[in-house]
Design a protein around this motif. Structure first.
Motif, PDB file in Angstrom:
ATOM      1  N   VAL A  53      -6.802  11.863  -4.801  1.00  0.00           N
ATOM      2  CA  VAL A  53      -6.637  10.656  -5.418  1.00  0.00           C
ATOM      3  C   VAL A  53      -5.278  10.009  -5.075  1.00  0.00           C
ATOM      4  O   VAL A  53      -4.537  10.697  -4.391  1.00  0.00           O
ATOM      5  CB  VAL A  53      -6.578  10.945  -6.981  1.00  0.00           C
ATOM      6  CG1 VAL A  53      -7.705  10.993  -7.587  1.00  0.00           C
ATOM      7  CG2 VAL A  53      -5.536  11.682  -7.144  1.00  0.00           C
ATOM      8  N   GLU A  54      -5.077   8.718  -5.152  1.00  0.00           N
ATOM      9  CA  GLU A  54      -3.916   7.979  -4.755  1.00  0.00           C
ATOM     10  C   GLU A  54      -3.111   7.455  -6.042  1.00  0.00           C
ATOM     11  O   GLU A  54      -4.019   6.894  -6.984  1.00  0.00           O
ATOM     12  CB  GLU A  54      -4.266   7.025  -3.696  1.00  0.00           C
ATOM     13  CG  GLU A  54      -2.657   6.016  -3.733  1.00  0.00           C
ATOM     14  CD  GLU A  54      -3.059   4.887  -2.677  1.00  0.00           C
ATOM     15  OE1 GLU A  54      -4.166   4.732  -2.182  1.00  0.00           O
ATOM     16  OE2 GLU A  54      -2.156   4.147  -2.317  1.00  0.00           O
ATOM     17  N   ALA A  55      -2.097   7.694  -6.094  1.00  0.00           N
ATOM     18  CA  ALA A  55      -1.408   7.318  -7.258  1.00  0.00           C
ATOM     19  C   ALA A  55      -0.871   5.814  -7.300  1.00  0.00           C
ATOM     20  O   ALA A  55      -0.155   5.511  -6.164  1.00  0.00           O
ATOM     21  CB  ALA A  55      -0.052   8.177  -7.628  1.00  0.00           C
ATOM     22  N   VAL A 114       1.184   9.680  -2.940  1.00  0.00           N
ATOM     23  CA  VAL A 114       2.101   8.744  -3.605  1.00  0.00           C
ATOM     24  C   VAL A 114       2.570   7.868  -2.617  1.00  0.00           C
ATOM     25  O   VAL A 114       2.875   8.239  -1.417  1.00  0.00           O
ATOM     26  CB  VAL A 114       3.226   9.727  -4.221  1.00  0.00           C
ATOM     27  CG1 VAL A 114       4.427   8.957  -4.564  1.00  0.00           C
ATOM     28  CG2 VAL A 114       2.614  10.668  -5.104  1.00  0.00           C
ATOM     29  N   ASN A 115       2.872   6.587  -2.850  1.00  0.00           N
ATOM     30  CA  ASN A 115       3.361   5.745  -1.826  1.00  0.00           C
ATOM     31  C   ASN A 115       4.781   5.751  -1.876  1.00  0.00           C
ATOM     32  O   ASN A 115       5.591   5.949  -2.798  1.00  0.00           O
ATOM     33  CB  ASN A 115       2.840   4.027  -2.470  1.00  0.00           C
ATOM     34  CG  ASN A 115       1.521   4.063  -2.245  1.00  0.00           C
ATOM     35  OD1 ASN A 115       0.894   3.777  -1.226  1.00  0.00           O
ATOM     36  ND2 ASN A 115       0.643   4.055  -3.211  1.00  0.00           N
ATOM     37  N   VAL A 116       5.360   5.700  -0.652  1.00  0.00           N
ATOM     38  CA  VAL A 116       6.788   5.651  -0.349  1.00  0.00           C
ATOM     39  C   VAL A 116       7.130   4.460   0.405  1.00  0.00           C
ATOM     40  O   VAL A 116       6.304   4.084   1.399  1.00  0.00           O
ATOM     41  CB  VAL A 116       7.438   7.060  -0.077  1.00  0.00           C
ATOM     42  CG1 VAL A 116       7.329   8.256  -0.759  1.00  0.00           C
ATOM     43  CG2 VAL A 116       7.024   7.346   1.559  1.00  0.00           C
ATOM     44  N   LEU A 146       2.293  11.808   1.282  1.00  0.00           N
ATOM     45  CA  LEU A 146       3.059  10.898   1.339  1.00  0.00           C
ATOM     46  C   LEU A 146       2.322   9.514   2.023  1.00  0.00           C
ATOM     47  O   LEU A 146       2.289   9.728   3.104  1.00  0.00           O
ATOM     48  CB  LEU A 146       4.566  10.896   1.477  1.00  0.00           C
ATOM     49  CG  LEU A 146       5.225  12.112   0.711  1.00  0.00           C
ATOM     50  CD1 LEU A 146       6.492  12.268   1.070  1.00  0.00           C
ATOM     51  CD2 LEU A 146       5.125  11.761  -0.753  1.00  0.00           C
ATOM     52  N   GLU A 147       2.432   8.304   1.236  1.00  0.00           N
ATOM     53  CA  GLU A 147       1.812   7.149   2.138  1.00  0.00           C
ATOM     54  C   GLU A 147       2.749   6.118   2.432  1.00  0.00           C
ATOM     55  O   GLU A 147       3.625   5.878   1.417  1.00  0.00           O
ATOM     56  CB  GLU A 147       0.676   6.429   1.242  1.00  0.00           C
ATOM     57  CG  GLU A 147      -0.518   7.225   1.085  1.00  0.00           C
ATOM     58  CD  GLU A 147      -1.747   6.611   0.667  1.00  0.00           C
ATOM     59  OE1 GLU A 147      -1.585   5.309   0.475  1.00  0.00           O
ATOM     60  OE2 GLU A 147      -2.773   7.157   0.345  1.00  0.00           O
ATOM     61  N   LEU A 148       3.160   5.911   3.613  1.00  0.00           N
ATOM     62  CA  LEU A 148       4.274   5.190   4.205  1.00  0.00           C
ATOM     63  C   LEU A 148       3.863   3.616   4.033  1.00  0.00           C
ATOM     64  O   LEU A 148       2.735   3.279   4.814  1.00  0.00           O
ATOM     65  CB  LEU A 148       4.618   5.511   5.377  1.00  0.00           C
ATOM     66  CG  LEU A 148       5.846   4.523   5.916  1.00  0.00           C
ATOM     67  CD1 LEU A 148       7.129   4.865   5.064  1.00  0.00           C
ATOM     68  CD2 LEU A 148       6.252   4.894   7.309  1.00  0.00           C
ATOM     69  N   LEU A 176      -0.246   6.898   7.318  1.00  0.00           N
ATOM     70  CA  LEU A 176       0.350   5.675   7.317  1.00  0.00           C
ATOM     71  C   LEU A 176      -0.597   4.459   6.726  1.00  0.00           C
ATOM     72  O   LEU A 176      -1.825   4.329   6.911  1.00  0.00           O
ATOM     73  CB  LEU A 176       0.441   5.235   8.754  1.00  0.00           C
ATOM     74  CG  LEU A 176       0.831   3.683   9.327  1.00  0.00           C
ATOM     75  CD1 LEU A 176       2.311   3.396   8.979  1.00  0.00           C
ATOM     76  CD2 LEU A 176       0.509   3.534  11.006  1.00  0.00           C
ATOM     77  N   ASP A 177       0.098   3.674   5.789  1.00  0.00           N
ATOM     78  CA  ASP A 177      -0.929   2.720   5.039  1.00  0.00           C
ATOM     79  C   ASP A 177      -1.062   1.363   5.493  1.00  0.00           C
ATOM     80  O   ASP A 177      -0.180   1.037   6.348  1.00  0.00           O
ATOM     81  CB  ASP A 177      -0.093   2.604   3.569  1.00  0.00           C
ATOM     82  CG  ASP A 177      -0.915   2.477   2.491  1.00  0.00           C
ATOM     83  OD1 ASP A 177      -2.116   2.138   2.698  1.00  0.00           O
ATOM     84  OD2 ASP A 177      -0.446   2.235   1.522  1.00  0.00           O
ATOM     85  N   ASP A 178      -2.130   0.519   5.109  1.00  0.00           N
ATOM     86  CA  ASP A 178      -2.223  -0.746   5.563  1.00  0.00           C
ATOM     87  C   ASP A 178      -2.225  -0.913   7.105  1.00  0.00           C
ATOM     88  O   ASP A 178      -1.827  -1.822   7.356  1.00  0.00           O
ATOM     89  CB  ASP A 178      -1.101  -1.534   5.007  1.00  0.00           C
ATOM     90  CG  ASP A 178      -1.037  -1.501   3.180  1.00  0.00           C
ATOM     91  OD1 ASP A 178      -2.157  -1.173   2.679  1.00  0.00           O
ATOM     92  OD2 ASP A 178      -0.134  -1.644   2.745  1.00  0.00           O
ATOM     93  N   VAL A 197      -4.420   7.811   8.960  1.00  0.00           N
ATOM     94  CA  VAL A 197      -4.155   6.413   8.979  1.00  0.00           C
ATOM     95  C   VAL A 197      -5.198   5.628   8.176  1.00  0.00           C
ATOM     96  O   VAL A 197      -6.373   6.060   8.048  1.00  0.00           O
ATOM     97  CB  VAL A 197      -4.089   5.987  10.640  1.00  0.00           C
ATOM     98  CG1 VAL A 197      -5.319   6.453  11.268  1.00  0.00           C
ATOM     99  CG2 VAL A 197      -3.963   4.419  10.432  1.00  0.00           C
ATOM    100  N   LYS A 198      -4.580   4.822   7.342  1.00  0.00           N
ATOM    101  CA  LYS A 198      -5.569   4.157   6.419  1.00  0.00           C
ATOM    102  C   LYS A 198      -5.560   2.768   6.882  1.00  0.00           C
ATOM    103  O   LYS A 198      -4.608   1.947   7.172  1.00  0.00           O
ATOM    104  CB  LYS A 198      -4.859   4.137   4.949  1.00  0.00           C
ATOM    105  CG  LYS A 198      -4.497   5.555   4.437  1.00  0.00           C
ATOM    106  CD  LYS A 198      -4.170   5.534   2.939  1.00  0.00           C
ATOM    107  CE  LYS A 198      -5.278   5.114   2.059  1.00  0.00           C
ATOM    108  NZ  LYS A 198      -4.818   5.556   0.611  1.00  0.00           N
ATOM    109  N   ILE A 199      -6.844   2.170   7.160  1.00  0.00           N
ATOM    110  CA  ILE A 199      -7.113   0.873   7.750  1.00  0.00           C
ATOM    111  C   ILE A 199      -7.164   0.123   6.570  1.00  0.00           C
ATOM    112  O   ILE A 199      -7.735   0.092   5.554  1.00  0.00           O
ATOM    113  CB  ILE A 199      -8.626   0.906   8.441  1.00  0.00           C
ATOM    114  CG1 ILE A 199      -8.496   1.766   9.516  1.00  0.00           C
ATOM    115  CG2 ILE A 199      -8.879  -0.486   9.006  1.00  0.00           C
ATOM    116  CD1 ILE A 199      -9.965   1.963  10.148  1.00  0.00           C
TER     117      ILE A 199
END
Ligand code: C2E
Ligand code: CA
Ligand code: CA
Length: 277
Positions: A53-55, A114-116, A146-148, A176-178, A197-199
């Motif tokens: 899951v993503e917070a 968790v997004n950082v 950790l999602e950057l 790596l987000d977005d 990597v998240k598209i």
């Protein structure tokens, strides 16, 4: 430092959705327990099972209802107080993971993301925060990802790479987000050691475009070459799911797979019923 001035001062245009907030008020709200993490499922395309899951932060602001991060994250960024949120989110995510593992038989490899913010990558406090939270709840570091976001702000890649390497040495995963938007720089993907990597969700929304299809195929090929996991974001329809799967994406997130929900309800639909029910 407490910044009491209006954070949008000096901006050309104040976005409509942004509410009149002051940094001191947000920081107080974090301390007062007014923020609550919601969690969005990450799903395997092959098995249809839950991978993690993503917070995502929500603020239940008295008198104003529930606010999305877009209403308060920019203020924290601008006031250079992102770590107030990050440390709280890491603690909550670890506490919830600890509770879930007692309540459910979690899938092997289950993780909480968790997004950082990129500005935090040049700050060694992040290492301490992660280490302390894992220890507090006696968790293995590979349960945390950790999602950057907003990599445009990574000014010192050498220091950031050092912090990321140390986090990964603990076992923490790194995404790596977005990807594919202006907020995810390509050179950051080349120079920091990511696991995933998240598209960005704009690609799921534009699958009729040849450019989008070409970009997604390119990312899938690059990820295979570098042994990165690829997550397709923003999946809302069965058609998007099918198209992204046929393009080689193996994991996804989106309202069509599961909406963000509070910790006490998000996992139940994905878990096998306890014996005897
Ligand atoms: P993100 O990390 O890309 O998170 C995904 C965002 O897309 C979430 O918005 C989620 O609700 C939304 N979303 C998910 N699936 C779909 C879909 O199928 N369709 C559409 N239209 N939207 C979808 P949310 O919760 O408003 O968060 C926005 C951004 O705020 C996040 O984008 C992330 O960058 C940031 N954020 C959220 N929580 C935190 C936090 O604790 N720390 C930091 N640094 N940033 C955060
Ligand atoms: Ca994210
Ligand atoms: Ca994203």
């Amino acid at each position: 430092m407490v910044v009491t001035g209006r954070w949008w001062a000096g901006r050309r245009r104040r976005p409509d959705h942004v509410i009149d907030l002051e940094l001191a008020e947000i920081i107080a709200a974090i301390g007062d327990g007014e923020l609550v993490p919601h969690y969005q499922p990450l799903v395997s395309f092959q098995s249809g099972r839950l991978l993690g899951v993503e917070a995502l932060a929500r603020w239940d602001r008295p008198g104003a209802g529930r606010l999305s991060p877009g209403a308060f994250v920019p203020c924290l960024e601008e006031g250079r107080r992102m770590t107030d949120l990050t440390s709280w989110m890491i603690d909550r995510a670890c506490a919830d993971l600890d509770r879930w593992r007692r309540l459910f038989r979690l899938p092997v490899g289950f993780r909480v993301a968790v997004n950082v913010s990129a500005t935090e990558l040049v700050d060694r406090r992040l290492l301490r925060l992660v280490g302390e939270a894992l220890q507090r709840y006696r968790l293995a570091a590979d349960g945390l990802c950790l999602e950057l976001t907003e990599t445009a702000a990574v000014e010192d890649l050498a220091t950031a790479a050092e912090v990321v390497r140390e986090l990964r040495a603990l076992g923490t995963r790194f995404a790596l987000d977005d990807f594919g938007t202006g907020s995810a720089r390509r050179d950051v993907l080349d120079q920091l050691p990511f696991d995933m990597v998240k598209i960005d969700r704009s690609y799921a929304a534009s699958l009729a475009s040849a450019d989008s299809l070409a970009f997604i195929s390119e990312v899938v090929a690059l990820a295979e070459e570098r042994r990165l996991e690829v997550v397709a974001e923003g999946i809302e329809t069965p058609e998007q799911f099918a198209a992204l799967r046929s393009l080689g994406c193996r994991q996804g997130q989106g309202f069509g797979l599961g909406r963000p929900a509070p910790a006490d309800v998000v996992l139940a639909p994905w878990m096998p019923a306890p014996a005897g029910i």
